[in-house]
Design an enzyme around this catalytic site. Structure first.
Site, short mmCIF file in Angstrom:
data_model
loop_
_atom_site.label_atom_id
_atom_site.label_comp_id
_atom_site.label_asym_id
_atom_site.label_seq_id
_atom_site.Cartn_x
_atom_site.Cartn_y
_atom_site.Cartn_z
N ILE A 38 0.85 -1.19 0.00
CA ILE A 38 0.00 0.00 0.00
C ILE A 38 0.88 1.24 0.00
O ILE A 38 1.73 1.41 0.88
CB ILE A 38 -0.98 -0.03 1.20
CG1 ILE A 38 -1.86 -1.26 1.05
CG2 ILE A 38 -1.79 1.27 1.25
CD1 ILE A 38 -3.04 -1.38 1.95
N ALA A 73 4.78 4.05 2.62
CA ALA A 73 4.15 2.83 2.11
C ALA A 73 4.31 1.73 3.15
O ALA A 73 5.03 1.90 4.14
CB ALA A 73 4.83 2.39 0.81
N LYS A 74 3.66 0.62 2.95
CA LYS A 74 3.88 -0.56 3.79
C LYS A 74 3.47 -1.78 3.00
O LYS A 74 2.59 -1.70 2.13
CB LYS A 74 3.02 -0.46 5.07
CG LYS A 74 3.53 -1.32 6.20
CD LYS A 74 4.69 -0.66 6.89
CE LYS A 74 5.24 -1.49 8.02
NZ LYS A 74 6.28 -0.75 8.78
N GLY A 75 4.11 -2.90 3.30
CA GLY A 75 3.75 -4.14 2.64
C GLY A 75 3.51 -5.21 3.68
O GLY A 75 3.95 -5.07 4.82
#
Ligand code: NAD
Length: 415
Positions: A61, A106-108
């Site tokens: 995201i 962001a982050k995953g």
């Protein structure tokens, strides 16, 4: 104060809205800053060692990229669903803005319990996830890093998987092993930054760091390096914990000895050199500084009334719930928010990325000096706002960060 606890996403939206009110941002700008720019959801199928196939849910995201390439960790954890990843992505936007480093947020995540996978399964999962998101990452697009459940080895596999189709690009991920372009000091950076910020805040609230009594929840990457650094600067770490147990010694624990035990057994269980206490007890100990460095949501509306520390430094992301935050504020306990306290990791990730682009390595002394320079400036920016507006450290940190991203948005002129 809310009647029930908010989720992590509701919490990040609530803090964001409060800062927008403070900054008097209009509705349009609020919408631009609130909504993630891109949400990618992927299926991650892998062949298990027993020959069967399992499909895991993966996410990347990208919350906001107005100030530079997106930046944020990848979490392998059962709870890493879309909402969770979304909340963490938003935190990254504010963290990079407050630190004033040229990244977005962001982050995953992959919904998996990594301890249940073999090394080979974890390797296959990492490669499959990387190829599923590889069209939206890159050294100038989005740069993943380790987070809970991932480490330098996982980053090495990600770099390799990305490089297979895009060519050699070490700057695509940070937190890599030193041998593959990792930066000196990256592994210790978050814990070190936590201590830098704790020392600045301690001096503002009248705590003498030499001899200060510290309790640290979590003895993983962040907690263990924070404990070592606290000992180095003369503070007394009286309690630490991991997911299974907690250890306490009123005279101060011997961190080196504990590291030796954990290196051998991978747990604090049966560790000599302290009294075993219940995990929850650690949070309520009579200490000067409490450092939650494990997971989110551990200081709640239920236990916030029993916290005795004068200062809480959020080393983990979102360890204090929204409701607990209001109780602590009422009780006059200072909370240094995650977006400031644990920014050391992304700051040294920025140095790693810069070194990769320049094909030049910095010595450890330079990394630590520049880390202090950036994180102390961020602390002071928020502290000035605290004084100017008579608000909490969290409100001030959010206002500085959200204001920075709002101004950058206006200047870019894309809306
Ligand atoms: P880690 O997986 O290395 O360590 C987590 C530690 O917390 C382990 O010791 C684990 O046993 C312990 N733990 C888990 N649940 C617990 C519980 N209920 N009670 C007590 N201990 C518990 O993770 P990490 O990299 O150290 O990250 C910790 C936190 O810091 C996370 O919130 C992460 O998002 C945040 N963070 C990490 C970094 C980084 O550079 N690693 C950077 C910024 C923020």
């Amino acid at each position: 104060m809310p009647e029930t606890e908010l989720t992590m996403l509701e919490t990040s939206h609530a803090y964001f809205n409060e800062s927008c009110d403070l900054l008097e941002l209009d509705d349009g700008m609020r919408q631009v800053l609130l909504n993630p720019w891109r949400e990618l959801s992927v299926a991650v199928p892998i062949r298990m060692d027993d020959g069967g196939i399992r499909v895991f849910n993966g996410f990347r995201i990208q919350h906001n990229g107005v100030r530079g390439p997106y930046k944020g960790g990848v979490r392998f954890a059962p709870a890493a669903d879309a909402d969770h990843t979304n909340a963490l992505a938003m935190l990254m936007t504010w963290k990079t803005a407050l630190a004033d480093i040229p990244f977005g947020g962001a982050k995953g995540g992959v919904q998996v319990e990594p301890s249940e996978l073999s090394e080979d399964e974890l390797h296959r999962l990492t490669r499959r996830y990387t190829s599923a998101i590889s069209h939206i990452i890159g050294p100038n697009r989005d740069i993943p890093a380790p987070d809970m459940g991932t480490n330098a080895q996982v980053m090495a596999w990600m770099m390799d998987a990305y490089g297979q189709s895009h060519g050699y690009a070490p700057g695509v991920v940070t937190g890599k092993p030193i041998e593959l372009g990792g930066s000196y000091g990256r592994e210790a950076a978050t814990g070190r930054g936590v201590c830098d910020v704790a020392a600045l805040a301690a001096s503002d609230v009248g705590i003498e760091m030499r001899g200060a009594r510290i309790a640290i929840q979590g003895f993983g990457n962040v907690g263990s390096f924070a404990a070592q650094r606290m000992e180095e600067i003369g503070a007394k770490v009286v309690a630490i914990s991991d997911v299974k147990s907690a250890l306490y010694d009123n005279n101060g624990l011997d961190i080196d000895q504990i590291l030796g035990h954990v290196a051998k057994t991978r747990t604090l269980e049966d560790c000599p050199g302290g009294e075993s206490i219940a995990n929850d007890q650690l949070l309520e100990l009579d200490v000067d500084i409490l450092i939650p460095a494990a997971i989110e949501g551990v200081i709640t509306m239920t236990n916030a009334v029993d916290i005795k520390a004068k200062l809480i430094v959020e080393a983990a992301n979102s360890p204090v719930t929204y409701g607990a935050n209001a109780i602590l504020e009422e009780r006059g306990i200072t909370v240094i928010p995650d977006i400031l306290a644990n920014a050391g990791g992304v700051i040294v990730s920025y140095f790693e990325w810069a070194q990769n682009i320049q094909r030049f390595r910095w010595p450890l002394e330079r990394v630590n000096e520049e880390l202090y320079s950036i994180i102390s400036s961020a602390y002071l920016r928020a502290a000035d706002m605290v004084k100017e507006r008579q608000i909490t450290q969290r409100s001030a940190a959010y206002a500085v960060a959200v204001g920075t991203v709002a101004r950058a948005t206006e200047l870019r002129g894309f809306i």
